[in-house]
Scaffold this motif. Structure first.
Motif, PDB file in Angstrom:
ATOM      1  N   ALA A 131     -21.099  28.045 -11.470  1.00 23.46           N
ATOM      2  CA  ALA A 131     -21.137  27.407  -9.289  1.00 23.46           C
ATOM      3  C   ALA A 131     -22.775  26.510 -10.195  1.00 23.46           C
ATOM      4  O   ALA A 131     -22.085  25.761  -8.956  1.00 23.46           O
ATOM      5  CB  ALA A 131     -21.235  28.092  -8.943  1.00 23.46           C
ATOM      6  N   ALA A 132     -22.747  26.843 -10.775  1.00 22.89           N
ATOM      7  CA  ALA A 132     -24.003  25.697 -11.206  1.00 22.89           C
ATOM      8  C   ALA A 132     -24.895  26.346 -12.935  1.00 22.89           C
ATOM      9  O   ALA A 132     -24.633  27.066 -13.067  1.00 22.89           O
ATOM     10  CB  ALA A 132     -25.377  26.081  -9.817  1.00 22.89           C
ATOM     11  N   ILE A 133     -25.551  25.383 -13.090  1.00 24.54           N
ATOM     12  CA  ILE A 133     -26.128  25.250 -14.289  1.00 24.54           C
ATOM     13  C   ILE A 133     -27.512  25.265 -14.169  1.00 24.54           C
ATOM     14  O   ILE A 133     -27.701  24.244 -13.466  1.00 24.54           O
ATOM     15  CB  ILE A 133     -25.822  24.331 -15.259  1.00 24.54           C
ATOM     16  CG1 ILE A 133     -23.836  24.944 -16.102  1.00 24.54           C
ATOM     17  CG2 ILE A 133     -26.913  24.806 -16.764  1.00 24.54           C
ATOM     18  CD1 ILE A 133     -23.500  24.227 -16.309  1.00 24.54           C
ATOM     19  N   ALA A 134     -28.415  25.742 -14.791  1.00 24.66           N
ATOM     20  CA  ALA A 134     -30.094  26.349 -14.606  1.00 24.66           C
ATOM     21  C   ALA A 134     -30.015  25.972 -16.334  1.00 24.66           C
ATOM     22  O   ALA A 134     -29.858  26.117 -16.729  1.00 24.66           O
ATOM     23  CB  ALA A 134     -30.725  27.204 -13.818  1.00 24.66           C
ATOM     24  N   VAL A 135     -30.775  25.293 -15.952  1.00 26.05           N
ATOM     25  CA  VAL A 135     -31.879  23.731 -17.415  1.00 26.05           C
ATOM     26  C   VAL A 135     -33.601  24.609 -16.700  1.00 26.05           C
ATOM     27  O   VAL A 135     -34.283  23.592 -15.947  1.00 26.05           O
ATOM     28  CB  VAL A 135     -31.569  22.407 -17.568  1.00 26.05           C
ATOM     29  CG1 VAL A 135     -32.103  21.740 -18.350  1.00 26.05           C
ATOM     30  CG2 VAL A 135     -30.094  22.141 -17.796  1.00 26.05           C
ATOM     31  N   MET A 136     -33.739  25.398 -17.828  1.00 23.40           N
ATOM     32  CA  MET A 136     -34.833  25.883 -17.740  1.00 23.40           C
ATOM     33  C   MET A 136     -36.190  24.822 -18.911  1.00 23.40           C
ATOM     34  O   MET A 136     -35.346  24.959 -19.443  1.00 23.40           O
ATOM     35  CB  MET A 136     -35.838  27.404 -18.133  1.00 23.40           C
ATOM     36  CG  MET A 136     -34.615  28.576 -17.115  1.00 23.40           C
ATOM     37  SD  MET A 136     -34.722  28.135 -15.413  1.00 23.40           S
ATOM     38  CE  MET A 136     -36.581  28.147 -15.503  1.00 23.40           C
ATOM     39  N   ALA A 137     -36.630  24.098 -18.155  1.00 24.95           N
ATOM     40  CA  ALA A 137     -37.341  23.087 -18.863  1.00 24.95           C
ATOM     41  C   ALA A 137     -38.982  23.948 -18.419  1.00 24.95           C
ATOM     42  O   ALA A 137     -40.657  23.349 -18.699  1.00 24.95           O
ATOM     43  CB  ALA A 137     -37.864  22.112 -18.398  1.00 24.95           C
ATOM     44  N   ALA A 138     -38.844  25.093 -17.772  1.00 24.98           N
ATOM     45  CA  ALA A 138     -41.145  25.934 -17.510  1.00 24.98           C
ATOM     46  C   ALA A 138     -40.417  27.176 -18.549  1.00 24.98           C
ATOM     47  O   ALA A 138     -39.373  27.476 -18.061  1.00 24.98           O
ATOM     48  CB  ALA A 138     -40.540  26.029 -16.196  1.00 24.98           C
ATOM     49  N   ASP A 139     -41.589  27.610 -18.115  1.00 26.33           N
ATOM     50  CA  ASP A 139     -41.517  28.813 -19.250  1.00 26.33           C
ATOM     51  C   ASP A 139     -42.738  29.449 -18.846  1.00 26.33           C
ATOM     52  O   ASP A 139     -43.288  28.762 -18.831  1.00 26.33           O
ATOM     53  CB  ASP A 139     -41.092  28.905 -20.752  1.00 26.33           C
ATOM     54  CG  ASP A 139     -40.676  30.647 -21.271  1.00 26.33           C
ATOM     55  OD1 ASP A 139     -41.452  31.604 -20.457  1.00 26.33           O
ATOM     56  OD2 ASP A 139     -40.395  30.176 -22.130  1.00 26.33           O
ATOM     57  N   THR A 140     -43.086  30.478 -18.393  1.00 24.88           N
ATOM     58  CA  THR A 140     -44.324  31.229 -18.014  1.00 24.88           C
ATOM     59  C   THR A 140     -44.535  32.693 -18.259  1.00 24.88           C
ATOM     60  O   THR A 140     -45.859  32.862 -18.165  1.00 24.88           O
ATOM     61  CB  THR A 140     -44.310  31.235 -16.005  1.00 24.88           C
ATOM     62  OG1 THR A 140     -43.590  31.565 -15.907  1.00 24.88           O
ATOM     63  CG2 THR A 140     -44.524  29.709 -15.768  1.00 24.88           C
ATOM     64  N   ARG A 141     -43.537  33.026 -19.541  1.00 20.69           N
ATOM     65  CA  ARG A 141     -44.167  34.083 -20.091  1.00 20.69           C
ATOM     66  C   ARG A 141     -46.013  33.770 -20.576  1.00 20.69           C
ATOM     67  O   ARG A 141     -46.112  32.654 -21.376  1.00 20.69           O
ATOM     68  CB  ARG A 141     -42.979  34.253 -20.647  1.00 20.69           C
ATOM     69  CG  ARG A 141     -41.866  34.742 -19.784  1.00 20.69           C
ATOM     70  CD  ARG A 141     -40.762  35.015 -20.672  1.00 20.69           C
ATOM     71  NE  ARG A 141     -40.468  34.151 -21.186  1.00 20.69           N
ATOM     72  CZ  ARG A 141     -38.546  33.789 -21.563  1.00 20.69           C
ATOM     73  NH1 ARG A 141     -38.651  35.036 -22.093  1.00 20.69           N
ATOM     74  NH2 ARG A 141     -38.391  32.860 -22.465  1.00 20.69           N
ATOM     75  N   PRO A 142     -46.418  35.282 -20.721  1.00 23.65           N
ATOM     76  CA  PRO A 142     -47.503  34.903 -21.718  1.00 23.65           C
ATOM     77  C   PRO A 142     -47.112  34.242 -22.893  1.00 23.65           C
ATOM     78  O   PRO A 142     -46.553  34.758 -23.567  1.00 23.65           O
ATOM     79  CB  PRO A 142     -48.347  36.572 -21.730  1.00 23.65           C
ATOM     80  CG  PRO A 142     -47.165  37.205 -21.185  1.00 23.65           C
ATOM     81  CD  PRO A 142     -45.727  36.637 -20.407  1.00 23.65           C
ATOM     82  N   LEU A 143     -47.995  33.375 -23.480  1.00 23.52           N
ATOM     83  CA  LEU A 143     -47.711  33.053 -25.062  1.00 23.52           C
ATOM     84  C   LEU A 143     -46.691  32.438 -24.917  1.00 23.52           C
ATOM     85  O   LEU A 143     -46.580  31.812 -26.302  1.00 23.52           O
ATOM     86  CB  LEU A 143     -47.767  33.599 -26.119  1.00 23.52           C
ATOM     87  CG  LEU A 143     -49.548  34.824 -25.824  1.00 23.52           C
ATOM     88  CD1 LEU A 143     -49.695  35.716 -26.610  1.00 23.52           C
ATOM     89  CD2 LEU A 143     -50.702  34.456 -25.773  1.00 23.52           C
TER      90      LEU A 143
END
Lengths: 260, 421
Positions: free
Chosen positions: B145-157
């Motif tokens: 129904a949608a596709i998310a492209v993750m150009a962000a990553d906030t996990r530590p390190l």
């Protein structure tokens, strides 16, 4: 694995630390009698925690100290040991331990104990706080909110509504002072106050409005009695406010996304 | 729910030595082809032990959907092929062969949706996709129904996705445009504020650019999807990392899928950190050799919050965390042991817990619904958009060792067996 630190006992410890200003001023002003009341409440509450640990394998919690402090500070005076033991036992067992201990209770055990003592033995006088003790509630609330163990929404909305009502002359000063102490000891408890952002703002304002309402219409009631009754009703209404807040949130999301 | 907006969230402090050296390309001597987390899929192996395989060549395909292939990330000789009972894939280990070939895929019919899908499945991009609800690789014929492209990553390190995309802007845009043909819904690109992510052009059809804050879990795919386009039982949402989209774009142009990806090696048990480009299935022992501090340690594929002890880098991992191994804990007093066995301490609300979900959902009601096994309330609050990694921060904050994660997985499995079509 690496772990954070906000488990149940850490929250209980930080809560105790934030109530320290209130406790220290109270002991300083009231003297040895205060310590005796606190000691009795602690002994009885800890005894019940021990009994539930041995009989039901329910881990005891350091929150017993905050319970004992609230009962010691707010219980009617000159009750005598037997009535105090009866009231504290009722509050701690029926208000907290039968639900599974601190974190699963619906109403603060001290609120239950104080309501029991207040309604059960109406002939005894409620305590009156000297100004330094009552004002010590302000640093206690500030510390609690700053460390995140007291819900900021509850404290802020109660303070705003209370201050507004006092400025408008609708809330007499004794009721305001008692309300502040009860807010720190009973209402701002993280477990029994509402858990959603909107619910917290409604819950705090509801407590302050009840205070105004009782102060205006309940003739012959002591300020602390008014505040404890308001705290009891506010914590009983907390699940309702949460339910309203969640229903509203879900409805908004449904409208926006078509599903949740 | 949240008036904090983009400042919501936490920054867990995980100590790590600074990154030393430049970003070099590392191909490890041993490589494993492994499925992602979750239940191992039943496969048909396409190679035998001792065979020589080219980089990007299929080594196994799904038993019930032969279009979907697992490919060798590097050229090598098949050293071990281990299957679990039921011919489910455990791992296929390759020894690197420096003189190996590179598989070139036919991109002639990538113009059509069916051809594109076949190319993605045959070239091994499929395991880099993940679907919500329930997680795992999407089914071979599923339409999102949608596709998310993750150009962000906030996990530590975590490594910065913007760094990974440097110099690959065109490939990224080509990949995004191709993803658009796979879905009838929006393609959502999530990036941090001010990140140098290639511009897709304002109002470019169904492609939308959304900004997320810098604190965890703001850059967590589940939290973002929950806020922008919640996944539902009938509305699966896929997510894919921006760097993989760039690799997909290169595949469309050249027919060769680039396997190297930016990986950060960090953690308190290291002498020096590393930022390097390596391939999925890389041998973590080789990657961490010579930079680990003396003493016992444990190597996690993934971040400190949601990683798991592993020997190989997973298909979607971009982080390696090295932690000191805790010695065998002293036996607790019998009474404390009995009490902690008998009862799970309830979660107490605190500001930290509210922030652990980035203000995206009512934290305590959600935790309570998970603990009580209340499927319907949890689904109402957004369970279907979330996976283990999205609630790992709550586990960390509450100092519980994977308890909330385990409750979430158990609830998702139950819902999948009861409700899912």
């Amino acid at each position: 694995m690496s772990r954070g630190l906000w488990n149940r006992e850490t929250v209980a410890l930080v809560l105790i630390a934030s109530l320290m200003p209130l406790a220290l001023f109270w002991v300083w002003i009231e003297g040895i009698g205060a310590l005796a009341r606190f000691g009795l409440a602690l002994l009885v509450a800890a005894g019940w925690h021990l009994a539930f640990m041995l009989l039901r394998a329910q881990p005891p919690s350091l929150s017993v100290l905050t319970t004992a402090l609230a009962i010691g500070m707010l219980a009617p005076e000159e009750l005598g040991v037997f009535r105090m033991v009866l009231g504290i036992s009722f509050g701690v067992v029926m208000g907290e331990l039968v639900f599974g201990g601190w974190g699963r209770n619906v109403v603060h055990p001290s609120t239950v104990a104080l309501s029991f003592l207040g309604f059960g033995f109406p002939a005894f006088a409620w305590p009156v706080f000297e100004a330094p003790v009552a004002w010590a509630a302000v640093p206690a609330l500030l510390i609690g909110v700053a460390f995140g163990v007291m819900p900021a929404g509850v404290v802020l909305s109660a303070a705003l509504v209370g201050a507004g009502a006092a400025a408008a002359g609708m809330l007499p000063e004794p009721a305001l002072l008692a309300g502040g102490v009860v807010l720190a000891l009973l209402v701002a408890d993280p477990v029994t106050s509402p858990a959603t952002m909107l619910g917290r703002w409604i819950g705090g304002a509801f407590f302050a409005l009840l205070l105004v309402f009782f102060a205006a219409g309940w003739t012959g009631a002591a300020p602390v009695q008014i505040a404890v009754a308001a705290a009891l009703l506010a914590s009983l209404a907390a699940p309702l406010f949460d339910e309203i807040a969640i229903a509203l949130w879900v409805a908004l999301r449904r409208r926006r996304h078509g599903r949740t | 729910m949240s008036f904090l907006g983009r400042s919501a969230g936490l920054i867990p402090e995980i100590s790590s030595p600074p990154v030393v050296g430049g970003t070099e390309d590392v191909v490890t001597e041993e490589t494993a082809v492994r499925p992602g987390n979750g239940a191992a899929p039943a496969v048909t192996p396409l190679v035998r032990e001792g065979d020589l395989v080219a980089a990007g060549a299929a080594v196994a395909c799904l038993r019930h959907a032969p279009d979907v292939c697992f490919v060798a990330p590097v050229a090598g000789r098949v050293a071990r092929l281990s299957l679990l009972p039921g011919r489910r894939l455990s791992e296929i280990v390759l020894f690197r062969e420096a003189s190996g070939d590179v598989e070139r895929h036919d991109t002639a019919d990538a113009g059509t949706a069916a051809g594109l899908r076949r190319l993605m499945q045959g070239a091994g991009i499929w395991p880099w996709l993940r679907r919500r609800p329930f997680g795992g690789m999407p089914a071979h014929n599923e339409v999102p129904a949608a596709i998310a492209v993750m150009a962000a990553d906030t996990r530590p390190l975590a490594p910065d996705p913007a760094t990974a995309l440097e110099g690959r802007e065109e490939a990224f845009l080509r990949g995004v445009a191709a993803l658009e043909t796979l879905t009838d819904g929006p393609v959502l690109i999530f990036s941090a504020e001010g990140a140098r992510i290639p511009d897709t052009g304002r109002g470019a059809g169904r492609i939308r650019r959304l900004i997320c804050g810098a604190r965890h879990p703001q850059g967590s795919a589940g939290i973002r999807i929950h806020q922008a386009f919640p996944a539902g039982l009938e509305a699966p949402v896929w997510d894919i990392h921006a760097e993989d989209v760039a690799a997909f774009g290169t595949l469309l142009e050249t027919g060769v899928l680039p396997m190297l990806r930016l990986v950060r090696i960090g953690g308190p048990a290291l002498r020096e950190g590393r930022l390097l480009r390596t391939h999925p299935g890389a041998d973590l022992r080789q990657l961490t050799r010579r930079i680990v501090a003396p003493g016992q340690h444990v190597v996690l594929a993934g971040s400190v919050l949601d990683g798991r002890p592993a020997q190989w880098l997973g298909p979607r991992d971009r982080q390696v965390s090295v932690l000191p191994r805790e010695g065998a804990a002293r036996k607790p007093h019998w009474l404390i042991a009995a009490l902690s066995r008998s009862a799970i301490a309830p979660a107490i609300p605190s500001a930290g817990l509210d922030q652990a979900f980035g203000g995206a959902l009512p934290a305590l009601p959600f935790i309570r619904a998970l603990a009580a096994g209340d499927d319907e309330t949890a689904m109402k609050l957004g369970l279907l958009s979330l996976l283990e990694e999205d609630v790992a921060l709550a586990d960390y904050v509450l100092s519980e060792e994977g308890q909330i994660t385990a409750q979430l997985r158990a609830m998702l499995d139950r819902i999948q067996s009861e409700f899912a079509p």
